[in-house]
Design an enzyme around this catalytic site. Structure first.
Site, mmCIF file in Angstrom:
data_model
loop_
_atom_site.group_PDB
_atom_site.id
_atom_site.type_symbol
_atom_site.label_atom_id
_atom_site.label_comp_id
_atom_site.label_asym_id
_atom_site.label_seq_id
_atom_site.Cartn_x
_atom_site.Cartn_y
_atom_site.Cartn_z
ATOM 1 N N SER A 276 0.858 -1.171 0.000
ATOM 2 C CA SER A 276 0.000 0.000 0.000
ATOM 3 C C SER A 276 0.899 1.226 0.000
ATOM 4 C CB SER A 276 -0.878 -0.016 1.259
ATOM 5 O OG SER A 276 -1.252 1.291 1.629
ATOM 6 N N LYS A 282 -0.665 -3.738 4.868
ATOM 7 C CA LYS A 282 -1.439 -4.314 3.773
ATOM 8 C C LYS A 282 -0.667 -5.356 2.969
ATOM 9 C CE LYS A 282 -4.978 -3.541 2.601
ATOM 10 N NZ LYS A 282 -5.644 -2.540 1.800
ATOM 11 N N ASN A 284 -2.131 -6.866 -0.389
ATOM 12 C CA ASN A 284 -3.312 -6.908 -1.225
ATOM 13 C C ASN A 284 -3.255 -8.055 -2.221
ATOM 14 O OD1 ASN A 284 -4.599 -4.621 -0.102
ATOM 15 N ND2 ASN A 284 -3.165 -3.304 -1.202
ATOM 16 N N ARG A 315 -19.427 -4.625 -46.786
ATOM 17 C CA ARG A 315 -18.393 -4.103 -45.859
ATOM 18 C C ARG A 315 -19.060 -3.136 -44.891
ATOM 19 N NH1 ARG A 315 -13.366 -3.155 -48.293
ATOM 20 N NH2 ARG A 315 -14.142 -5.196 -48.927
#
Lengths: 455, 455, 455, 455
Positions: A276, A282, A284, A315
Site C-alpha cells: 500500500s 497491507k 493486497n 463491408r
C-alpha cells in the site's frame, strides 16, 4: 496507440507486444508478401514482382506513425500501407510496383493480419491456462481431504473439500483451453475476397491463390471470404470472454478466502507485491484484482463484438472498424488474468488449520443438513428440517455447540429416541466425516482433468 | 500503453494526448505538489518540504515506463510513483522526503489525476460540439424550406424540411454540451480521503487542506471523498455515452442519405479522403464511419462503468482498476466522433435537387397521408385511409402518379365528389405545400437552439 | 411474470410458452419426480415415496402465483415449491412427504428445469433456422446469375450476384444450427449437487442416481455439478447471441435493400402486415424490424450472462438469480427473429430488374475496378487507379457513362492505346460479365450449404 | 407478456403493475382521449367526437391479448389499438370514429404512454429511496462513534466509523433522488409529432394542442417531438442505472459484512425469510441478493438503450422497438432493489461488539498507518513505513500484538527513542482514538444529508 496508463498492470508485456502497432503492421506486410508469392506461383503476377514486393514487406522500413495518422483521412490503415509499400517497391522496380495488393482489398489484409496476431495471443493464453490448471490440480490432489467451509449465498453452508474447490476451479480452465482451440481452428482464417468478396479481380486462379496463402500463413482456409459474416470470429471472441468469466470466478473466490477475517488463502508474498502507498500492514491480493478487473471488462468487449455483427452489405461502415478496435482488449485482459492467477496459484499460501478453525467457529451449524438428513429417515424430512432449524437458532443464541443441543434433544424426547439413530446423528458433527463425499468427488474429478490437460 | 493500432483513426491526437502516459503521470505529480503546498500552508508539513517536493513534481524527470512496469506487482501506479518521488526529493533533501504523499493514499492521487485529465478532455469535446452545432444550425437556417423525404422504418413517409432535419440533429448536440457541463461541475472533483476515506492521518486541518487543493487544481470540492461512491463520476461517463449516442444518430442519417441511390448528402471531398485501396470510384463517408464506430463502442464503456460501481467497502478490488482502464476510451471516442462530424458538416455537400427528385420519384405516395386527412374530414378517417391505401397500391402497380388517380377517383364517384373538396386534395400533391409546417418548425427550433448555443 | 407489452411482437407465442411460469414450474416438478424415481430405483428412498411424489408433480395442482409471491421472501422459487409439494404429498401419504427433494438443493431443481425448457426453446429455434436457411438457399440457386450491386461502407462498389448475397446470408445460419447443437450437447445438462455440490446427503448411490435422472430427463450427464461453474451454460447463451447477430445482419441488409430508393427487395405483403397507423402508403419491413430489434438486445443479454459468471464459492448471491432472469430473453429474441425472417424470405419479393436499374444508374462507375485491373497490367496498378479515379470523377460531374470516357481516353492517348487492350477494357463495362466470378462462387457455396443443411 | 418466472422475486408487484399490459394500454387510451379533447378545444375536431372518443378510452373494454397478437403483423401495438378504438367509437357514432387518433402517429401514443407509466414508476422508486436513505441516516446518527474495520481491496485497512459507512451509503441514495427528479423533469414529456415529426396533419393549432395535452397529462412540453432524438429519455434510463449501481454497492457491502466469519451485520430475520430448501442453518441475505442481482442487470439495460440511440431518419426500425422492450426492466429492477434494501435496513441487525472483536482480532495491524504517521514526523515517512511493515510482519508471524512490538522497538533503539514520541505512538493503538476523525466526518455528512433529504 496510447489508450490508458491504467491498462498497463492489467495485462502483460507479452500480450501487448502481440497487438503492438509494429506487430499488426508486420502481419499486414506478411499478408502482402504471401499474396504476391501465391499469385506469382499461380502465374497471375510475374515472379519478379513477388520477389520485389516480398523483399520490402518489413515493418521496420516504414514510418508507422505517419501511416496511422494518414489512416484517419483514408478511413483504413490499409490504404496508406499499400500506398507506401507500392512507393517503396517502385524505388527499386517500377514495373513490380503495379502488382502490389493485386486484386485484394483493405479488409483482406487487415482481417488476415488480425488473425495472425490473434493466433499468437491465443498461444500465450493457452500456455498460462495450462500452467494455472496444473497448479490447481496439484493443489486439488494435495488437499483432497482438507475440510473447508462450503459457502452459499456468501453464508457458511456445509463442509466440503478444499481439493474439490481447486478441481472445480480447474475444470472450466481445462475446458476453456479445449474450446478456445476449437473456436480458433474455425476462426483463425485467411481473409481473401477482393473488393466485394467476389474475388473478381483475381481471375480463375483465385481458389488456388487462397489455398497457397492459407498454407504459407498457417491459417484456416474458409469456405469463402467472411467480410461481413463475422460469426466464427465473434464466436472466438465470446470464447475468450467465457474463459475470462471463469478466471474471474477463481479470482473472486481467492479474494474472498483471503479476507482478513477468513484468511484461509493468501497470495504469495514478495518484494513490492501488493503493498500500500500508505498502510504498512497491507498485503493486497493483486492477482485476484487483475482477474476481477478483467472479468468486469470482457463482458462488454464481447457485447461490443456481438453488437457490431450487423455489418451492412459487403463491408461495414463503423461496425467493422469498432470491432477491430475492441478486439485486442479481450486478449490483453485474458492473458493478464491467466498470467496473474497462474502466478498466484504457483505460490499460493493455504492455511488448512484456519480452514478448520473457521468450520469449528460455527458451533456445528454446518453439520445441520447432514444431521437433518439422518433424522429425516426417522421422522420425515420436513419435521427434521424444522427441528434442526430451531436447534440451530438456539445454539446460535446461547453460544452453544449444535451437536450437544441435538444429542440433548434426542435424549430428552422418547419419540425421537425411538425413531432416530442418535449415534448416527452424532457422527455427523465431524469435519473428517463431513468431507468424505467431497473428497471422493475431488479425486475422481482431478483424475479426469489431469487426463484432459495432458491430451 | 499500446492498445490497438485501429484505435488511431477513431479518435484524435489531441484527445489521445490528454490521457497519454505522461499527461496522467504529470497530473499525479500535480496532485502531490498541490497536496504538499496545501499542507505547508496549513502548517501540517514544513514549508521547505513543500518546496522540495513541488520542485521535482515534473513527469519528465522520471522513467515512466519503469513505473508502469512496477505498477503490476504493486497493484497501483501510485505506489512506484510515490516511491520514485520520495527517492528524488531525498536526493536533494532527506528530511523533506518523509513528507511526500503525507496522509494521502493511492486512490487520492489517481482519481484526482483522472479528474484533471478528464476536465481537459471535456474542454476538447465541448469545442467540437459547439462547432458541430454551429454548422448544423447554419444548414438548418439555409435549408428551412428545402423539401426532403421524411423516412420512417427506413421507408419513405412524408415530406419534411431538410432544415428541420438539421435542427433536430443539432438539438441533442446543444443539450449534450449543457448536460456535460452540469455533470462535470459535480464530478470533476478533488479526491482526498486518505487510506480509508477518513482523512485520519491528516489531522484537524484536513478540510482546509482539501479546500486549498481544490482551489489550486480548479476542481470541485466534494462533500467528502468518493473512493467507493462513484455515482457522480459514472454519471459523467454516462453523459458522454449519451452524447456519443446522439452523434451516432447523426452519423447514421448522414451515411444513409449519402448512399449511392439516395445521394442527397455527401461528405466533403479532399485528397485521400474516403478512398478505397482498390476501387477508384469510391468516396466513403469516413466521418460518418467514425461516429458510427464510436456509437458501437461507448454503450459498452458506459455499461462497464456502471458494472463496476459496487466497489466493496472502502476501496475496490478490480472494480476500480477496471473503471480506470475503461474511462479514457469514452472520451477518445467522443472527441473522435464530434471532430469527424464537425469536419463533415463544415463542408457538407447538400444536393437539394436530388432531394426533390427522390420525392418526385415516389409518384405522389408521400402526399397520401395529407390527402387522406383532407378526405377524412368528408368521408371519415378510416374510409379515407382505406381508399388511399388502395389507390396508392394501384398507382404503384400501374406506375402512375397517385395525384392523378385520386383526382380521377373523386371525379368518377358522385358521393366522393359531394363530400370531398377535390381542389383541396389536389393541393396536397405538392412539395412546397407539404414542407410548410416542417419549415415553420425548423425556424422556431433553430432560433431557440441558436440562443441556447450562445448562452 | 409480466415484463413488457412491447416484448410481445418481438417474439413468438411458442417461445413464450416454453418459458412460461407454468412450463418452468412443471419442469421443476419433472425434476422432483425424476429425482424420487431414481432414488427409489437405487433404494435410497422407498418405492412408495417415489410413487406418491411423482403422482402430484403436476403444475396445474398448485397455486403458482402464490409460489412466485412467496419466492421473494424465501430468495428462491424452489423453497415454496418444495414446501407445497411436500404438503401435497403429505395429504395422501405422510411418510412419503419426508422424501421429497431428498438430498437435493434449490439450484439443482431450478437449473435442471431451465435446462429442460431451454432444450425445447432450442428445438423451436432450430426449426426456424432450418426453414430460413432453406428459403435463402432456394433464392441463392434461383438468383446465382442475377447481377446486383455490392455495396461497401454503404456506397456502391462492384457488381456481385444476388445468389451469392443469399448464400452468404445462409452460411452463418447453417453454421449457427450446428454450433447450437454442439453447445447444447454440453450445456443442456442435469444439475445435481446437493446443498454444496458434494452430493453428501445422497450417499454412495449418488452417481447412479444422477445417471438415471439424466437418462429419464434426456439431459447430458455432466462430470460434476455446475452450480458456480457456468462456463458451458454461458457458452450456450453466447452461441444464441452469435446466432442473433447473424440474423440481425440479414435483417439489416433486407431493410437497406427495401428502402424506397433502392427497392430491390420487399417483404411479402398481406393484410395488416407492416401498415402505418396514419400513412396509407407505408409497407414497413416488419420482419427485418424484429430481427434488428433482437440484434440490439441480445448482445446485452450475453454480456449480462458473462458478467454473472463470478458466482462466489458454492452458490451465487445475486449473480445466479440475475442469470436466471436474463436467460429466457435470449431465446425469445432468437426465436422471434428467426421466425420473422423465415416468414419474410418464404415470400420475399425480389425485383431483379430494379437491381439491374440500380447498377445502370451509376453510369459504369462500378466497373471501374475491373477496368482498372485490366489497364493495370499495361500501365501499372497505381497509374491505372489514378486514371480511373479521375475519369470516374469526370463521368460523375458530366453525367456521362464511364465506359465511354474510358474508351475515349484510350483512343486519344497513343501510349495508352499501345499498352492497354481497349477491347478487354470495354468488356468490363457489362453486368453479365461482371457477375460471373460471383455467380460461380454462389453456386459452389450454395451446394456446400445444401449438403450441410441436409446433414 | 410472460418473460421469466425468475423476474418475480427481483422486483415488486407494485412496479410490475405500473408496466403491466393493461396499464400501458390504458395510458395509450389516456393519450387518445387527451388528444381528442385538446383538438376539440382548439376546434380541430368536433366537440362531439372528443366526447365519443374519450368515452370509450378505457382499457377494460378491449381484448388486449388480441391486440398484442395483432401487433406482430402490424409492427406496432398502436395500429390494432387505434383500429379497435375507431371500431368501438363507430358502434356509437360513425361520424366521430373518423376523428380518432387525428393527425397523430403510432410513436406519439406509445412514447407518451411510456412516459406516463414511467412517471408512476419513478414515484414508487422515489418513495423507497427516501425510506432507505432515512434508515441509513438513522443508523449513521446512532453509530457515528462505533468503530468498525475499514477494508480496502477486501483486506483490513484502518478503523473507521460504522456511522460514516452508513452516511457514505446514504449519500448516493440522496443524490439519486435529486438527479432522478431532474432527469424526469426533462424526459417525462409529451410525444406529439405526427407521422414524421412535422405535425403537418394537425394544422396551425398544433402547438396549442400540444400545450393542452401536456397540461392534461401532467407531462413536460418538449421543444419539439423527440421521435428519434432519444437523448433526454436515455439520460433518464442511465440515471436509473446509476441509482441501481449505488444500491448494488450497498447490497455488496451488506452481504460482505454479513458473511459468517465477519458477522457484523445481519438482515432482519422473519418467517420464511432467507431460508434454504435443504440447510436448516441458513439465513441468507436476500435483500442484498436482490440489490446485487439488479446491479448485474441494469448496466446492460442502460447499454441497450444507449445502443439504440441511432434511430434512423424520422422513426427507428428495430431500435425504437428494442428500446421500448428494454425500458421497463430498468424500473422493475430499481424498485425491487430499493424496496429490498429499505426493508433490510429498516430492521438491520448491527453487532457493534463483533465489529470491535474483528478489529481486535487483527492484533493492532490496523493501527499501523497511524503509528507510522506519528513516527514519520520523527524519522521520515519512508523509514517509518518500512519499519512498521517489518514489525507488522513480525507481529503476524509471531502472533503478537503490534502495539507491544512497536513499543519494544522504540524502547530498544536509542535513535528511535530520541526522535519518536513513544506515548503518542502508543495512543494510536486504540479503537476509540482511531475512530475519531471518521466520527466527525460522519456527523457532518449525516447532517448535510438529512437536510438534503428533507428538501
Amino acid at each position: 496507440m496510447s489508450a490508458s496508463i491504467f491498462d498497463g498492470f492489467l495485462t502483460t508485456p507479452e500480450a501487448a507486444a502481440v497487438f503492438s502497432d509494429v506487430a499488426v503492421a508486420q502481419a499486414m506486410f506478411d499478408f502482402e508478401a504471401a499474396l504476391a508469392r501465391a499469385q506469382a506461383a499461380e502465374h497471375v503476377i510475374p515472379a519478379a514482382a513477388a520477389t520485389a514486393i516480398a523483399g520490402v514487406c518489413r515493418a521496420q522500413l516504414y514510418d508507422l506513425a505517419a501511416m496511422v495518422a494518414a489512416s484517419g483521412r483514408a478511413g483504413s490503415l490499409a490504404i496508406p500501407l499499400v500506398k507506401e509499400l507500392t512507393r517503396t517497391v517502385a524505388l527499386f522496380d517500377t514495373d513490380s510496383a503495379g502488382f502490389v495488393h493485386w486484386g485484394s482489398t483493405s479488409q483482406d489484409v487487415i482481417d488476415t493480419a488480425m488473425a495472425l496476431c490473434t493466433k499468437r495471443a491465443l498461444a500465450l493464453i493457452d500456455a498460462q491456462l495450462a500452467a494455472l490448471a496444473g497448479h490447481l490440480l496439484t493443489l486439488a490432489e494435495h488437499h483432497a481431504d482438507t475440510p473447508v467451509l462450503a459457502r452459499t449465498l456468501l453464508q457458511p453452508a456445509l463442509v466440503t473439500s478444499f481439493g474439490l474447490k481447486c478441481a472445480n476451479w480447474a475444470a472450466p480452465v481445462v475446458r476453456a483451453r479445449a474450446r478456445l482451440r476449437e473456436a480458433a481452428s474455425r476462426a483463425i482464417a485467411l481473409q481473401l475476397g477482393g473488393a466485394a468478396g467476389t474475388l473478381s479481380a483475381m481471375g480463375e486462379r483465385a481458389p488456388q491463390i487462397a489455398r497457397r496463402m492459407a498454407e504459407e500463413l498457417q491459417l484456416t482456409l474458409p469456405p469463402t471470404s467472411w467480410h461481413t459474416q463475422r460469426d466464427e470470429w465473434v464466436r472466438l471472441g465470446c470464447e475468450v470472454a467465457v474463459c475470462v468469466g471463469s478466471l474471474g470466478k477463481i479470482g473472486t473466490d481467492l479474494a474472498l478466502m483471503a479476507q482478513g477475517e477468513i484468511a484461509e488463502l493468501a497470495e504469495p508474498a514478495g518484494a513490492g507485491r501488493g503493498g500500500s502507498s500508505t498502510m504498512p500492514n497491507k498485503r493486497n491480493p493483486v492477482s485476484a484484482m487483475v482477474a476481477i478487473a478483467a472479468s468486469h471488462r470482457t463482458p462488454m468487449r464481447a457485447a461490443a463484438l456481438l453488437g457490431t455483427m450487423a455489418q451492412p452489405h459487403e463491408r461495414g461502415l463503423g461496425e467493422w472498424q469498432a470491432e477491430l478496435a475492441e478486439w485486442p482488449g479481450l486478449y490483453l485482459s485474458a492473458h493478464g488474468a491467466a498470467h496473474a492467477l497462474a502466478e498466484a496459484f504457483a505460490g499460493l499460501q493455504v492455511d488448512a488449520r484456519r480452514m478448520r478453525r473457521n468450520i469449528d467457529g460455527l458451533g456445528g451449524a454446518v453439520y445441520a443438513e447432514a444431521a437433518s438428513m439422518v433424522m429425516g429417515t426417522g421422522i420425515g424430512r420436513a419435521q427434521a428440517h424444522e427441528l434442526m432449524q430451531r436447534l440451530t437458532r438456539e445454539a446460535h443464541t446461547q453460544g452453544r455447540e449444535l451437536g450437544d443441543l441435538v444429542a440433548q434433544a434426542i435424549a430428552s424426547d422418547a419419540k425421537l429416541r425411538e425413531r432416530v439413530d442418535a449415534a448416527a446423528v452424532a457422527r455427523c458433527f465431524n469435519a473428517e466425516t463431513a468431507v468424505r463425499s467431497a473428497a471422493a468427488l475431488a479425486r475422481r474429478l482431478t483424475g479426469e482433468l489431469r487426463a484432459a490437460l495432458r491430451a
